[in-house]
Design a protein around this motif. Structure first.
Motif, PDB file in Angstrom:
ATOM      1  N   SER A   1      39.977  33.031  46.999  1.00  0.00           N
ATOM      2  CA  SER A   1      38.622  32.582  46.662  1.00  0.00           C
ATOM      3  C   SER A   1      38.085  33.340  45.454  1.00  0.00           C
ATOM      4  CB  SER A   1      37.681  32.729  47.861  1.00  0.00           C
ATOM      5  OG  SER A   1      37.518  34.086  48.220  1.00  0.00           O
ATOM      6  N   LYS A   2      38.452  34.619  45.327  1.00  0.00           N
ATOM      7  CA  LYS A   2      38.030  35.377  44.140  1.00  0.00           C
ATOM      8  C   LYS A   2      38.806  34.923  42.909  1.00  0.00           C
ATOM      9  CE  LYS A   2      36.276  39.229  46.744  1.00  0.00           C
ATOM     10  NZ  LYS A   2      36.383  40.603  47.162  1.00  0.00           N
ATOM     11  N   GLN A   3      40.070  34.580  43.099  1.00  0.00           N
ATOM     12  CA  GLN A   3      40.844  34.014  41.992  1.00  0.00           C
ATOM     13  C   GLN A   3      40.178  32.741  41.488  1.00  0.00           C
ATOM     14  OE1 GLN A   3      44.735  33.273  43.590  1.00  0.00           O
ATOM     15  NE2 GLN A   3      45.106  35.428  44.063  1.00  0.00           N
TER      16      GLN A   3
ATOM     17  N   VAL B   1      39.623  49.743  39.762  1.00  0.00           N
ATOM     18  CA  VAL B   1      40.986  49.339  40.115  1.00  0.00           C
ATOM     19  C   VAL B   1      40.947  48.558  41.424  1.00  0.00           C
ATOM     20  CG1 VAL B   1      43.259  50.192  40.843  1.00  0.00           C
ATOM     21  CG2 VAL B   1      42.133  51.181  38.841  1.00  0.00           C
ATOM     22  N   ILE B   2      40.194  49.064  42.385  1.00  0.00           N
ATOM     23  CA  ILE B   2      40.063  48.350  43.663  1.00  0.00           C
ATOM     24  C   ILE B   2      39.451  46.973  43.430  1.00  0.00           C
ATOM     25  CG2 ILE B   2      38.878  48.347  45.902  1.00  0.00           C
ATOM     26  CD1 ILE B   2      39.287  51.439  45.933  1.00  0.00           C
ATOM     27  N   ASP B   3      38.435  46.891  42.576  1.00  0.00           N
ATOM     28  CA  ASP B   3      37.851  45.580  42.240  1.00  0.00           C
ATOM     29  C   ASP B   3      38.924  44.630  41.717  1.00  0.00           C
ATOM     30  OD1 ASP B   3      35.282  46.531  42.869  1.00  0.00           O
ATOM     31  OD2 ASP B   3      34.734  46.872  40.765  1.00  0.00           O
ATOM     32  N   CYS B   4      39.716  45.096  40.771  1.00  0.00           N
ATOM     33  CA  CYS B   4      40.765  44.258  40.175  1.00  0.00           C
ATOM     34  C   CYS B   4      41.757  43.794  41.229  1.00  0.00           C
ATOM     35  CB  CYS B   4      41.501  45.028  39.083  1.00  0.00           C
ATOM     36  SG  CYS B   4      40.532  45.394  37.614  1.00  0.00           S
ATOM     37  N   LEU B   5      42.152  44.700  42.107  1.00  0.00           N
ATOM     38  CA  LEU B   5      43.121  44.358  43.150  1.00  0.00           C
ATOM     39  C   LEU B   5      42.532  43.366  44.148  1.00  0.00           C
ATOM     40  CD1 LEU B   5      44.613  47.906  43.777  1.00  0.00           C
ATOM     41  CD2 LEU B   5      45.698  46.000  42.547  1.00  0.00           C
ATOM     42  N   GLU B   6      41.260  43.554  44.500  1.00  0.00           N
ATOM     43  CA  GLU B   6      40.616  42.611  45.418  1.00  0.00           C
ATOM     44  C   GLU B   6      40.585  41.208  44.826  1.00  0.00           C
ATOM     45  OE1 GLU B   6      37.543  45.496  47.886  1.00  0.00           O
ATOM     46  OE2 GLU B   6      36.828  44.498  46.078  1.00  0.00           O
ATOM     47  N   ILE B   7      40.296  41.110  43.564  1.00  0.00           N
ATOM     48  CA  ILE B   7      40.234  39.801  42.908  1.00  0.00           C
ATOM     49  C   ILE B   7      41.621  39.172  42.826  1.00  0.00           C
ATOM     50  CG2 ILE B   7      39.755  38.666  40.692  1.00  0.00           C
ATOM     51  CD1 ILE B   7      37.418  40.812  40.466  1.00  0.00           C
ATOM     52  N   ALA B   8      42.609  39.955  42.440  1.00  0.00           N
ATOM     53  CA  ALA B   8      43.972  39.424  42.325  1.00  0.00           C
ATOM     54  C   ALA B   8      44.557  39.052  43.690  1.00  0.00           C
ATOM     55  CB  ALA B   8      44.877  40.441  41.638  1.00  0.00           C
ATOM     56  N   ALA B   9      44.114  39.706  44.752  1.00  0.00           N
ATOM     57  CA  ALA B   9      44.687  39.499  46.077  1.00  0.00           C
ATOM     58  C   ALA B   9      44.044  38.364  46.861  1.00  0.00           C
ATOM     59  CB  ALA B   9      44.576  40.795  46.886  1.00  0.00           C
ATOM     60  N   ASP B  10      42.889  37.877  46.429  1.00  0.00           N
ATOM     61  CA  ASP B  10      42.102  36.941  47.229  1.00  0.00           C
ATOM     62  C   ASP B  10      41.962  35.594  46.516  1.00  0.00           C
ATOM     63  OD1 ASP B  10      39.181  35.798  47.804  1.00  0.00           O
ATOM     64  OD2 ASP B  10      39.826  36.933  49.574  1.00  0.00           O
TER      65      ASP B  10
END
Length: 119
Positions: free
Chosen positions: A24-26, A13-22
């Motif tokens: 560069s990850k997006q 879940v944290i991985d998913c949130l980090e990707i959605a929030a950033d």
């Protein structure tokens, strides 16, 4: 569900949130990848029953993120527009804001070990 599995799902879940929030990850995942990653984990995280490794406040934040995910999935085309276009849309901005809020909440405790239960 056993505690270690719950902890592992929490970390995803944290991985998913980090990707959605950033941004560069997006960029690395693309808009469909960002949205589809949460789709892959939302059932495991939210249940029923929801995973036990989330506090009530964390769970509320994840539910708020999930509600924005649903709104985004229903309110955009499939396949999704390019990120440059999406980033101008209030629905995407709200989705990212919800990810950042949920990530801030989960970051208070952070990631949990994936090889043993925490006390």
């Amino acid at each position: 569900m056993n505690p270690v599995m719950s902890q592992r799902i929490r970390n995803r879940v944290i991985d998913c949130l980090e990707i959605a929030a950033d941004e560069s990850k997006q960029d690395a995942f693309g808009p469909d990848g960002v949205v589809n990653l949460w789709e892959d984990w939302r059932g495991a995280a939210l249940g029923p029953p929801p995973i036990s490794s989330l506090t009530p406040d964390e769970l509320a934040a994840v539910y708020a993120f999930d509600a924005m995910w649903v709104a985004l999935a229903e309110g955009t085309s499939n396949p999704m527009p390019a990120l440059a276009e999406l980033r101008q849309i209030p629905l995407w901005q709200s989705f990212v804001a919800a990810a950042r809020c949920a990530l801030a909440e989960l970051s208070q405790v952070g990631r949990l070990p994936e090889d043993r239960p925490v006390a």
